[in-house]
Design a protein around this motif. Sequence first.
Motif, short mmCIF file in Angstrom:
data_model
loop_
_atom_site.label_atom_id
_atom_site.label_comp_id
_atom_site.label_asym_id
_atom_site.label_seq_id
_atom_site.Cartn_x
_atom_site.Cartn_y
_atom_site.Cartn_z
N GLY A 1 -12.19 -9.16 -25.37
CA GLY A 1 -12.29 -9.52 -23.96
C GLY A 1 -11.14 -10.44 -23.58
N ALA A 2 -11.09 -10.79 -22.31
CA ALA A 2 -9.94 -11.53 -21.77
C ALA A 2 -9.78 -12.90 -22.41
CB ALA A 2 -10.08 -11.69 -20.27
N ILE A 3 -8.49 -13.31 -22.58
CA ILE A 3 -8.17 -14.69 -22.93
C ILE A 3 -8.19 -15.49 -21.63
CG2 ILE A 3 -6.46 -16.24 -23.93
CD1 ILE A 3 -5.37 -13.89 -25.53
N ARG A 4 -8.96 -16.59 -21.61
CA ARG A 4 -9.12 -17.33 -20.36
C ARG A 4 -8.40 -18.68 -20.35
NH1 ARG A 4 -13.30 -15.49 -17.08
NH2 ARG A 4 -12.57 -17.15 -15.70
N CYS A 5 -7.95 -19.16 -21.53
CA CYS A 5 -7.29 -20.47 -21.56
C CYS A 5 -6.45 -20.60 -22.83
CB CYS A 5 -8.32 -21.61 -21.48
SG CYS A 5 -9.71 -21.40 -22.60
N ILE A 6 -5.36 -21.37 -22.71
CA ILE A 6 -4.43 -21.60 -23.82
C ILE A 6 -3.96 -23.04 -23.77
CG2 ILE A 6 -2.32 -20.81 -24.98
CD1 ILE A 6 -2.34 -18.32 -23.30
N ASP A 7 -3.70 -23.62 -24.93
CA ASP A 7 -3.01 -24.90 -25.01
C ASP A 7 -2.11 -24.89 -26.23
OD1 ASP A 7 -2.31 -27.39 -24.09
OD2 ASP A 7 -3.93 -28.44 -25.15
N VAL A 8 -1.02 -25.66 -26.13
CA VAL A 8 -0.04 -25.73 -27.22
C VAL A 8 0.24 -27.19 -27.52
CG1 VAL A 8 2.30 -25.07 -27.96
CG2 VAL A 8 1.03 -23.57 -26.43
N SER A 9 0.39 -27.49 -28.82
CA SER A 9 0.71 -28.86 -29.21
C SER A 9 2.12 -29.23 -28.77
CB SER A 9 0.58 -29.02 -30.73
OG SER A 9 1.51 -28.16 -31.38
N GLY A 10 2.39 -30.54 -28.70
CA GLY A 10 3.69 -31.01 -28.24
C GLY A 10 4.83 -30.52 -29.09
N LYS B 1 -16.85 -19.33 -32.95
CA LYS B 1 -17.60 -19.02 -31.73
C LYS B 1 -18.38 -20.28 -31.35
CE LYS B 1 -20.67 -15.60 -29.64
NZ LYS B 1 -19.83 -15.46 -28.45
N LEU B 2 -17.73 -21.12 -30.55
CA LEU B 2 -18.30 -22.40 -30.19
C LEU B 2 -19.20 -22.31 -28.96
CD1 LEU B 2 -15.20 -24.76 -30.67
CD2 LEU B 2 -17.04 -24.24 -32.29
N HIS B 3 -19.05 -21.24 -28.18
CA HIS B 3 -19.77 -21.16 -26.91
C HIS B 3 -20.52 -19.84 -26.79
CE1 HIS B 3 -17.96 -24.82 -25.20
NE2 HIS B 3 -16.88 -24.46 -25.85
N LYS B 4 -21.54 -19.85 -25.94
CA LYS B 4 -22.34 -18.65 -25.70
C LYS B 4 -21.80 -17.84 -24.52
CE LYS B 4 -26.53 -20.92 -27.36
NZ LYS B 4 -27.90 -21.41 -27.01
N ASP B 5 -20.85 -18.40 -23.81
CA ASP B 5 -20.30 -17.72 -22.65
C ASP B 5 -18.79 -17.96 -22.62
OD1 ASP B 5 -20.07 -16.31 -20.28
OD2 ASP B 5 -21.80 -17.28 -19.33
N THR B 6 -18.16 -17.52 -21.55
CA THR B 6 -16.69 -17.60 -21.43
C THR B 6 -16.19 -19.02 -21.61
OG1 THR B 6 -16.65 -15.69 -19.95
CG2 THR B 6 -14.75 -17.17 -19.87
N VAL B 7 -15.16 -19.18 -22.45
CA VAL B 7 -14.48 -20.46 -22.60
C VAL B 7 -13.47 -20.56 -21.46
CG1 VAL B 7 -13.08 -21.92 -24.10
CG2 VAL B 7 -14.75 -20.34 -25.10
N THR B 8 -13.58 -21.59 -20.62
CA THR B 8 -12.74 -21.70 -19.42
C THR B 8 -11.55 -22.63 -19.59
OG1 THR B 8 -14.28 -23.35 -18.60
CG2 THR B 8 -14.59 -21.08 -17.82
N ALA B 9 -11.63 -23.55 -20.57
CA ALA B 9 -10.49 -24.45 -20.80
C ALA B 9 -10.53 -24.97 -22.23
CB ALA B 9 -10.51 -25.63 -19.82
N VAL B 10 -9.35 -25.08 -22.84
CA VAL B 10 -9.21 -25.68 -24.17
C VAL B 10 -8.07 -26.69 -24.12
CG1 VAL B 10 -10.15 -23.81 -25.58
CG2 VAL B 10 -7.75 -23.74 -24.90
N ARG B 11 -8.23 -27.81 -24.88
CA ARG B 11 -7.19 -28.83 -24.93
C ARG B 11 -7.08 -29.37 -26.34
NH1 ARG B 11 -5.93 -26.81 -20.97
NH2 ARG B 11 -5.79 -27.65 -18.84
N LEU B 12 -5.83 -29.49 -26.79
CA LEU B 12 -5.54 -30.11 -28.09
C LEU B 12 -5.29 -31.59 -27.89
CD1 LEU B 12 -3.11 -27.49 -29.62
CD2 LEU B 12 -5.09 -28.39 -30.84
N SER B 13 -5.82 -32.42 -28.77
CA SER B 13 -5.48 -33.84 -28.73
C SER B 13 -4.02 -34.00 -29.14
CB SER B 13 -6.40 -34.64 -29.65
OG SER B 13 -6.22 -34.23 -31.00
N ARG B 14 -3.41 -35.11 -28.72
CA ARG B 14 -1.98 -35.31 -28.97
C ARG B 14 -1.68 -35.31 -30.46
NH1 ARG B 14 1.33 -39.81 -25.63
NH2 ARG B 14 0.96 -38.21 -24.04
N ASP B 15 -2.59 -35.82 -31.29
CA ASP B 15 -2.36 -35.86 -32.74
C ASP B 15 -2.76 -34.56 -33.43
OD1 ASP B 15 -5.10 -35.94 -32.64
OD2 ASP B 15 -5.29 -38.00 -33.37
N CYS B 16 -3.20 -33.56 -32.64
CA CYS B 16 -3.58 -32.23 -33.17
C CYS B 16 -4.73 -32.31 -34.18
CB CYS B 16 -2.37 -31.53 -33.81
SG CYS B 16 -1.33 -30.70 -32.63
#
Length: 872
Positions: free
Chosen positions: A842-851, A583-598
């Motif tokens: 609650g709703a999933i608001r953002c997704i990212d996938v590694s290469g 739980k990194l945030h106190k409110d809705t997480v709107t975007a997540v990004r993985l670095s290229r090296d994961c």
Amino acid sequence: MCSKSILFDPNDTSLPILKFPLRECLKIAQWNGPLLSRIDSKGDVLVIESKQIIMMKESNVVAPYTFHRGKKKYLFSFHFAALGFVLPQLEQLHRASTLSPADQLVMINTIVQSRQARVSFNTSRLEDLYEKIVMETTAKRITPLVCNPGRVMLTSSRLYFQPFNNADPCPVVKCKLSQISRVVKRRYLLRHVGIEIFSKDSSQMYLVLNSQSDRDQFYRELLKQPDVNLDDTEQENMTLKWQNGAITNFDYLMYLNSSSDRSFNDLTQYPVFPWVIADYTSSQLDLRDPLTFRDLAKPIGALNPNRLNQLKERCRDMTEPKFLYGSHYSTPGYVLYYLVRVAPEFMLCLQGGKFDQPDRLFNSIQETWENVLTGHADVKELIPEFYQSSGEFLVNCQNLPLGMKQDKSNVGDVELPAWATDCEDFIRKNREALECPYVSERLNHWIDLIFGYKQRGEEAWEADNVFYYLTYEGAVDLDSITDPNERASLESQILEFGQTPKQLFTSPHPQRLVSATPTMGASPSPLVHSVVNGTSEQHCARESHETIPVVHVNVDFEGSQLSNDAMAPWTRMESLDKSSAHKLHKDTVTAVRLSRDCRHVFSVSQDTQLKMYSIEEKQQVRGINLSSMPLSSCAIMPDAKTIVVGSWDNKIYIYSVEYGRVLDTTTGHDDAISCLCWNDGILVTASWDSTVKVWKFMPAPEGRKPAPPSILAELDHDTEVNSVDLDPTNTLVVTGTMDGNVLLWNIDQQAIISNHSVHRETVHCVLFSPDGQRIFSCGADHFMRVIDVHTGTEVFCKDVGEEIRCAVWDGQMVLAGGESGDLQVWDLFHVQQITKIKAHQGAIRCIDVSGDGCTVVTGGEDGQVILWKIKV
């Protein structure tokens, strides 16, 4: 006793069936024989005197009818019915035969309607005394060349059809509702009044009701019954399956034929298939040579330029409505031309008791092809049996007396091309040609002509694809015609001229996206039924279970090739396992990004925070308050040293991970930035101010401050823009709006290429496929959709049962985050849901996938960032 003739079918099959045309009868009366006559003991003997008698099936052999002219007298002794009951009806019909054709039709219709009105459904035929009657109506049962009127009874457990006449071998046709597998609405004689019912035992019942409203009511009542449990035929989104190579060309054409109301039970709307091979003279068939194939972008009638010019000259001199082709590519006569050897009785029925002239019969594949190229009135296409059958229709197995040709040779088997060793080899090679890459890449052009946007209107004229007006739906309203003679005349013309399939597409059909296409049996298919020996014989369109490799070819609008390994395909997504949750945030997480090296996850939230989490150290390593307002989106540069963040305060923030501070702030819009994306030096931002802006932005060289974003283009919308994506070549932008529109833009021209109103509510996510060929969208209306970029055709549409807030896509696999907190995994290659995983509260608001597709990160309204790994 028929409307225009009397037939006698003796029990002894060595004797012929006798047919007495009423117009040829001189006398129909009670016979008054000698006083001591042994055949007239009860006075129930009928005498028929006729100038002509037609004899059929003598010794039970199918052969042309024998016509005997000359006055003859026949006596018939009645054993199970009183002559007094039958004779008045015969005399009435005999009187009708002496009238003019128009008056005869009126009188016969009156007799028929009066008789049918007196017939009610025989409830003693009900299988179960306790079944509840739901609906009773009149309908016609359609089988090849037969339209049999009767009464339909729908009960709580069965469907019954009772013909009005007593000549049917089955007095009542019964179908258990629990055995029904498919129910399809059909068009009959260009009217939407038909319904075809398929059973699990592979039988069918094709019914035609009196009106569209009657048909629709019957359809609704049938589907309401608890015992009706239709099979999941996986017929959804077949265009996408075909594009991906998940189904064969044959299966897709069968699907299009069925969708356009063509049925094996209706010879007037028999499934139509294309000629694909143009070489019937070579000893070897070379499927790598383009000269082997017919031009699929042209209708049959336009393949020969000389003939086409003659037809155009004739057309110019015509009065309206003008047409190019007076004949059609599919009519009952053409279907039976091909099937005469397996359905000879149908041909005799259609041809008035005779086979066609021997030289005009289906004698040779090569001759038939040459005739459709050169014959002034021959533009017929093929039927499914050319691609999926045993080839029995090419062999005269019944030794039918088809006659002698002018060269004194008897008509026997169909002469095959030199490259075919036998009929089975011919069918196999024909199918290989249909499925080969050359045809697969061009089949969409033929679909445009037969089922698509070139079927009618100005596009049809430009494509030289215009037929007689009565072949098109909507050309005449039969329901509005009260004159029975005029209506019967138009119906006869519709039957004779053929019927153009129901139009399925109004824009160009997308091209197949695979270069290695499946061959026969590469995918399951519905059973294929064909007319053989007067019955419906089944052929399974799946013959093997081999796996066919699929190679995706990525081509942009200029034709330049993209890298096939720009993104590795995601595999085993069904085995996603939660690795950690924070739980990194106190409110809705709107975007997540993985670095290229994961090694790191970056996230932004409505709590105004940008967070950096170390996957290796399993802890947060950076947190910064960028704005006084929520953050909506972010993009990470390839070196993971620079993050671009969009905020509700209208600004773009450039944050340096290396220096731990904001390097630049740019006011991007007049309202909140809702979404942004970056690719190879191009940044795109979307806003609730109804604009999308395209910026030039490159990460700085080592040790230097990056230049601030510079504006390249501004794309104005009519309403708030909620989602955006950039194609791999940086030439196109796709946007999703609050009012449900998906818009495709050209960046250089700053112009809309296409606008698709495909959602009813907010579009939460739009994505290009990695090859830039298709667009994925999802939204608040619960639908996921895929649009072909080149043609604008919607090739996938699915209600997934909940609002989808975010998604990622590799061109095949879709990971979608739902309002419920479930992570849905879909395989759009086979168009099926792989799994659904409970992820967030609650709703999933953002997704990212590694290469490499092995790591997934999600963020939700619960403030959590969850890391997922593929199980080994």
